[in-house]
Design a protein around this motif. Structure first.
Motif, PDB file in Angstrom:
ATOM      1  N   ALA A  78       0.827  -1.206   0.000  1.00  0.00           N
ATOM      2  CA  ALA A  78       0.000   0.000   0.000  1.00  0.00           C
ATOM      3  C   ALA A  78       0.863   1.259   0.000  1.00  0.00           C
ATOM      4  O   ALA A  78       0.566   2.228  -0.706  1.00  0.00           O
ATOM      5  CB  ALA A  78      -0.934  -0.016   1.215  1.00  0.00           C
ATOM      6  N   TRP A  79       1.931   1.249   0.768  1.00  0.00           N
ATOM      7  CA  TRP A  79       2.823   2.408   0.882  1.00  0.00           C
ATOM      8  C   TRP A  79       3.489   2.737  -0.445  1.00  0.00           C
ATOM      9  O   TRP A  79       3.607   3.907  -0.837  1.00  0.00           O
ATOM     10  CB  TRP A  79       3.869   2.129   1.953  1.00  0.00           C
ATOM     11  N   SER A  80       3.932   1.719  -1.152  1.00  0.00           N
ATOM     12  CA  SER A  80       4.680   1.941  -2.394  1.00  0.00           C
ATOM     13  C   SER A  80       3.787   2.348  -3.559  1.00  0.00           C
ATOM     14  O   SER A  80       4.267   2.929  -4.531  1.00  0.00           O
ATOM     15  CB  SER A  80       5.466   0.674  -2.761  1.00  0.00           C
ATOM     16  N   THR A  81       2.488   2.072  -3.473  1.00  0.00           N
ATOM     17  CA  THR A  81       1.584   2.382  -4.587  1.00  0.00           C
ATOM     18  C   THR A  81       0.574   3.475  -4.244  1.00  0.00           C
ATOM     19  O   THR A  81      -0.289   3.787  -5.064  1.00  0.00           O
ATOM     20  CB  THR A  81       0.810   1.115  -4.998  1.00  0.00           C
ATOM     21  N   LEU A  82       0.705   4.072  -3.087  1.00  0.00           N
ATOM     22  CA  LEU A  82      -0.270   5.040  -2.602  1.00  0.00           C
ATOM     23  C   LEU A  82      -0.302   6.291  -3.480  1.00  0.00           C
ATOM     24  O   LEU A  82       0.734   6.845  -3.838  1.00  0.00           O
ATOM     25  CB  LEU A  82       0.076   5.434  -1.160  1.00  0.00           C
ATOM     26  N   ASP A  83      -1.499   6.726  -3.824  1.00  0.00           N
ATOM     27  CA  ASP A  83      -1.696   7.971  -4.564  1.00  0.00           C
ATOM     28  C   ASP A  83      -2.099   9.048  -3.558  1.00  0.00           C
ATOM     29  O   ASP A  83      -3.187   8.994  -2.979  1.00  0.00           O
ATOM     30  CB  ASP A  83      -2.783   7.784  -5.621  1.00  0.00           C
ATOM     31  N   VAL A  84      -1.216  10.017  -3.336  1.00  0.00           N
ATOM     32  CA  VAL A  84      -1.420  10.989  -2.264  1.00  0.00           C
ATOM     33  C   VAL A  84      -1.902  12.317  -2.830  1.00  0.00           C
ATOM     34  O   VAL A  84      -1.330  12.843  -3.795  1.00  0.00           O
ATOM     35  CB  VAL A  84      -0.107  11.210  -1.481  1.00  0.00           C
ATOM     36  N   GLU A  85      -2.938  12.863  -2.208  1.00  0.00           N
ATOM     37  CA  GLU A  85      -3.403  14.199  -2.539  1.00  0.00           C
ATOM     38  C   GLU A  85      -2.934  15.169  -1.461  1.00  0.00           C
ATOM     39  O   GLU A  85      -2.973  14.853  -0.275  1.00  0.00           O
ATOM     40  CB  GLU A  85      -4.937  14.232  -2.623  1.00  0.00           C
ATOM     41  N   ARG A  86      -2.492  16.352  -1.876  1.00  0.00           N
ATOM     42  CA  ARG A  86      -2.012  17.337  -0.925  1.00  0.00           C
ATOM     43  C   ARG A  86      -3.156  17.788  -0.021  1.00  0.00           C
ATOM     44  O   ARG A  86      -4.261  18.074  -0.475  1.00  0.00           O
ATOM     45  CB  ARG A  86      -1.421  18.549  -1.655  1.00  0.00           C
ATOM     46  N   ARG A  87      -2.877  17.822   1.279  1.00  0.00           N
ATOM     47  CA  ARG A  87      -3.893  18.211   2.256  1.00  0.00           C
ATOM     48  C   ARG A  87      -3.740  19.694   2.603  1.00  0.00           C
ATOM     49  O   ARG A  87      -2.655  20.136   2.987  1.00  0.00           O
ATOM     50  CB  ARG A  87      -3.741  17.366   3.524  1.00  0.00           C
ATOM     51  N   GLU A  88      -4.831  20.439   2.453  1.00  0.00           N
ATOM     52  CA  GLU A  88      -4.825  21.857   2.807  1.00  0.00           C
ATOM     53  C   GLU A  88      -5.573  22.042   4.125  1.00  0.00           C
ATOM     54  O   GLU A  88      -6.803  22.093   4.165  1.00  0.00           O
ATOM     55  CB  GLU A  88      -5.497  22.683   1.694  1.00  0.00           C
ATOM     56  N   GLY A  89      -4.824  22.094   5.211  1.00  0.00           N
ATOM     57  CA  GLY A  89      -5.442  22.274   6.514  1.00  0.00           C
ATOM     58  C   GLY A  89      -5.823  23.723   6.765  1.00  0.00           C
ATOM     59  O   GLY A  89      -5.482  24.628   6.001  1.00  0.00           O
ATOM     60  N   ARG A  90      -6.543  23.930   7.844  1.00  0.00           N
ATOM     61  CA  ARG A  90      -6.924  25.289   8.233  1.00  0.00           C
ATOM     62  C   ARG A  90      -5.700  26.064   8.717  1.00  0.00           C
ATOM     63  O   ARG A  90      -4.716  25.487   9.176  1.00  0.00           O
ATOM     64  CB  ARG A  90      -7.936  25.238   9.374  1.00  0.00           C
ATOM     65  N   ILE A  91      -5.778  27.370   8.625  1.00  0.00           N
ATOM     66  CA  ILE A  91      -4.786  28.242   9.259  1.00  0.00           C
ATOM     67  C   ILE A  91      -5.375  28.699  10.592  1.00  0.00           C
ATOM     68  O   ILE A  91      -6.461  29.285  10.632  1.00  0.00           O
ATOM     69  CB  ILE A  91      -4.441  29.448   8.369  1.00  0.00           C
ATOM     70  N   VAL A  92      -4.677  28.404  11.675  1.00  0.00           N
ATOM     71  CA  VAL A  92      -5.150  28.747  13.015  1.00  0.00           C
ATOM     72  C   VAL A  92      -4.129  29.694  13.650  1.00  0.00           C
ATOM     73  O   VAL A  92      -2.953  29.354  13.774  1.00  0.00           O
ATOM     74  CB  VAL A  92      -5.314  27.492  13.892  1.00  0.00           C
ATOM     75  N   GLU A  93      -4.584  30.878  14.018  1.00  0.00           N
ATOM     76  CA  GLU A  93      -3.700  31.854  14.664  1.00  0.00           C
ATOM     77  C   GLU A  93      -3.813  31.719  16.178  1.00  0.00           C
ATOM     78  O   GLU A  93      -4.917  31.672  16.726  1.00  0.00           O
ATOM     79  CB  GLU A  93      -4.063  33.266  14.234  1.00  0.00           C
ATOM     80  N   ILE A  94      -2.662  31.677  16.832  1.00  0.00           N
ATOM     81  CA  ILE A  94      -2.628  31.547  18.285  1.00  0.00           C
ATOM     82  C   ILE A  94      -1.841  32.726  18.863  1.00  0.00           C
ATOM     83  O   ILE A  94      -0.626  32.837  18.639  1.00  0.00           O
ATOM     84  CB  ILE A  94      -1.971  30.223  18.707  1.00  0.00           C
ATOM     85  N   PRO A  95      -2.502  33.629  19.597  1.00  0.00           N
ATOM     86  CA  PRO A  95      -1.803  34.768  20.199  1.00  0.00           C
ATOM     87  C   PRO A  95      -0.987  34.317  21.413  1.00  0.00           C
ATOM     88  O   PRO A  95      -1.424  33.464  22.192  1.00  0.00           O
ATOM     89  CB  PRO A  95      -2.951  35.697  20.615  1.00  0.00           C
TER      90      PRO A  95
END
Length: 221
Positions: A78-95
């Motif tokens: 599975a690791w060698s044939t995995l098709d990966v899509e880029r993950r766009e996570g949220r932007i979280v600001e922490i003061p």
């Protein structure tokens, strides 16, 4: 396409498989593959638990339905044939309030880095960090992306209690303590943002893939 590093497998108890792809250092492309692999194998019927880590993955399986060698072979395929899509996570600001009583160890971090307290705060806040995984305590996020100049060995003697909201550095990693707990990481600041709140509809604030931006509210020497 970047080279895919082979997995290193090791048993974890009687029915666990630890899959390590870390190599020499943490790598975001590898972490995205870990997230993709975790999502893929979570549908396998003989798996009881899937736990993504930092460039690694822990699988707990049903020993009556699979064995260690079979699991290694299946994950490697599975690791060698995995098709990966880029993950766009949220932007979280922490003061953050850096230094002073809120960040009692910032001078030690500054001394180790050969920087001023203000420079430590600026470099830290300029580092956009990514949540690789959650663990250790409810809501605690393991982050990658801190400026390497701020890496500081952990304290020789851990504190028995560090307050939730403490911004800490341990080795090459940084994070925010989510629950009052012991810690050997250096405290450089404090935030009022709650990473874990059992009274919220969604108690845990962050998720893997989220990008964290620390905002300087105050700096004290």
């Amino acid at each position: 396409m970047p080279e895919i590093l082979p997995m290193r497998f090791s048993p974890f108890g009687e029915a666990g498989l630890h899959c390590d792809a870390a190599g020499a250092r943490l790598d975001h492309a590898v972490q995205e593959r870990i997230w993709g692999l975790a999502e893929l194998v979570s549908g396998w019927p003989h798996l009881r638990e899937v736990v993504p880590g930092m460039n690694n993955l822990l699988l707990v399986y049903d020993p009556a339905a699979a064995d260690f060698e079979a699991m290694c072979a299946a994950v490697e395929q599975a690791w060698s044939t995995l098709d990966v899509e880029r993950r766009e996570g949220r932007i979280v600001e922490i003061p953050v309030r850096y230094g002073g009583e809120a960040g009692m160890d910032i001078e030690e971090v500054a001394h180790h880095a050969g920087l001023s307290v203000g420079a430590v705060a600026e470099l830290h806040a300029a580092s956009e960090c990514t949540v690789y995984c959650l663990g250790s305590q409810p809501g605690f996020a393991y982050l990658a992306g801190m400026d390497e100049r701020l890496a500081t060995p952990r304290r020789k003697v851990p504190r028995t209690r560090v307050k939730a909201g403490s911004l800490v550095i341990g080795g090459a990693q940084t994070g925010v303590i989510s629950c009052d707990s012991p810690s050997g990481w250096h405290i450089i600041g404090r935030t009022e943002t709650k990473l874990f709140d059992p009274d919220r509809e969604i108690p845990i604030l962050l998720a893997p893939g989220d990008r964290i931006r620390f905002r300087i509210d105050e700096v004290r020497a």
